[in-house]
Design an enzyme around this catalytic site. Structure first.
Site, mmCIF file in Angstrom:
data_model
loop_
_atom_site.group_PDB
_atom_site.id
_atom_site.type_symbol
_atom_site.label_atom_id
_atom_site.label_comp_id
_atom_site.label_asym_id
_atom_site.label_seq_id
_atom_site.Cartn_x
_atom_site.Cartn_y
_atom_site.Cartn_z
ATOM 1 N N SER A 81 0.824 -1.214 0.000
ATOM 2 C CA SER A 81 0.000 0.000 0.000
ATOM 3 C C SER A 81 0.856 1.261 0.000
ATOM 4 C CB SER A 81 -0.847 0.054 1.270
ATOM 5 O OG SER A 81 -1.722 -1.021 1.330
ATOM 6 N N HIS A 102 -1.109 -2.679 -7.145
ATOM 7 C CA HIS A 102 -1.833 -2.355 -5.915
ATOM 8 C C HIS A 102 -3.341 -2.447 -6.128
ATOM 9 C CE1 HIS A 102 -2.942 0.874 -2.721
ATOM 10 N NE2 HIS A 102 -2.923 -0.313 -2.185
ATOM 11 N N GLU A 119 -3.660 0.177 -9.025
ATOM 12 C CA GLU A 119 -2.576 1.137 -9.254
ATOM 13 C C GLU A 119 -1.344 0.363 -9.708
ATOM 14 O OE1 GLU A 119 -2.100 4.981 -6.495
ATOM 15 O OE2 GLU A 119 -2.537 3.188 -5.353
ATOM 16 N N ASN A 165 -3.540 6.076 -1.507
ATOM 17 C CA ASN A 165 -3.308 6.154 -0.065
ATOM 18 C C ASN A 165 -2.619 7.447 0.358
ATOM 19 O OD1 ASN A 165 -4.632 3.828 0.592
ATOM 20 N ND2 ASN A 165 -2.837 2.538 0.258
#
Ligand code: NAI
Length: 290
Positions: free
Chosen positions: A118, A139, A151, A189
């Site tokens: 992450s 991701h 991602e 994130n």
């Protein structure tokens, strides 16, 4: 051409990745540290597929065929015929480094490796492998079967062919790729976790209680889920790790993890997967704890 996919970690994310890959017809090998984690992962997967059947998204025979495509094991040697291994173990750099060191000697040199981290630097993780050119970030979002985005993060050494192969796979899995550069926590994130951390500060400082903070953000910002409920869903251990990576990597006090988040993780109240976080999950309905 990717045909066989290895997955490390049968938790929320690894289980979800195995679920989606198997439903799309890939052979999957799933490895965790013990049988209990593997069994829990398979049970969750079967339950999630039942929900998909209930919503008319898949047919019962697709579920059976997908589960038959998943082989489980405790040894990375099982990945020796995989074209790609996706690492989805806990968000801890030291553990991920150890995994890659043990994993590489078990794989043919052509096998690609992707990490579902992450937040941790893809370039740094790649550097402990014997194949930085064949390594990148992939991701997925939680819950994997429902969320559209993946991602894609290139490390400094990632080769173009690796990137193209993983991008094509992402599309074959029915997902939409978005490219992110290798900065701490990438795009989603970098933006999402400071908001969650701020919600925890609001709770810590008494601006509102759990219910009022989540209701305010659901109805006031039109978010499908309040930030504290979302934090529980992600896992507070993962939230804290991401904030630590942001704080250390960007050296800016605005990313300081909220002390209350730290305390909850220290208490083992790490969210839904532990039965308690900002909500208590032991009853029929999640109940706010503050
Ligand atoms: P989790 O705690 O649900 O699962 C982690 C699994 O990894 C556990 O089953 C654990 O036993 C296993 N594991 C630990 N060490 C291992 C090892 N050495 N070898 C094999 N398995 C090992 O965590 P979760 O949520 O699935 O997160 C996994 C990764 O995905 C983390 O890097 C996290 O940052 C990332 N991620 C998490 C998201 C979330 O919303 N929870 C979203 C996107 C990425």
């Amino acid at each position: 051409m990717i045909q066989r996919i290895g997955v490390i970690g049968a938790g929320q994310m690894g289980g979800g990745i195995a679920h989606v890959c198997a439903l799309k017809g890939f052979q999957v090998k799933l490895v965790d540290v013990d049988d209990a984690h593997l069994e829990k992962g398979l049970e969750t997967m079967a339950g999630n597929m039942d929900r998909q059947i209930g919503r008319g998204l898949i047919k019962p025979d697709e579920k059976d065929a997908a589960l038959r495509r998943i082989e489980t094991g405790l040894d990375y040697k099982t990945f020796e015929d995989c074209d790609l291994v996706i690492e989805a173990a806990v968000e801890n750099e030291q553990i991920k480094r150890e995994i890659f060191k043990k994993l590489c000697p078990m794989l043919p040199p052509t096998t690609l490796i992707a990490t579902n981290t992450s937040s941790i630097s893809v370039t740094r993780l790649a550097s402990v492998t014997d194949r930085p050119g064949r390594f990148m970030g992939m991701h997925f979002m939680n819950p994997v079967p429902m969320m559209q985005l993946v991602e894609l993060i290139r490390g400094i050494a990632t080769e173009e062919e690796t990137f193209r192969t993983i991008r094509d796979l992402t599309i074959k899995l029915g997902k939409t790729p978005a490219n992110a550069e290798d900065f701490p926590a990438f795009i989603v994130n970098r933006i999402l976790l400071p908001m969650i951390n701020e919600a925890v500060y609001a709770l810590y400082e008494g601006v509102g209680n759990v219910e009022s903070i989540d209701t305010a953000m659901r109805l006031g910002a039109n978010h499908p889920m309040g930030p504290l409920q979302l934090a529980d869903f992600i896992g507070l251990d993962t939230c804290l790790s991401v904030m630590q990576v942001l704080y250390e990597g960007l050296a800016d006090s605005k990313y300081r993890p909220c002390p209350l988040l730290v305390k909850y993780v220290e208490a083992g109240w790490i969210g839904r997967k532990a039965g308690r976080g900002f909500y208590d999950y032991s009853g029929e309905r999640p109940m706010p704890t503050r």
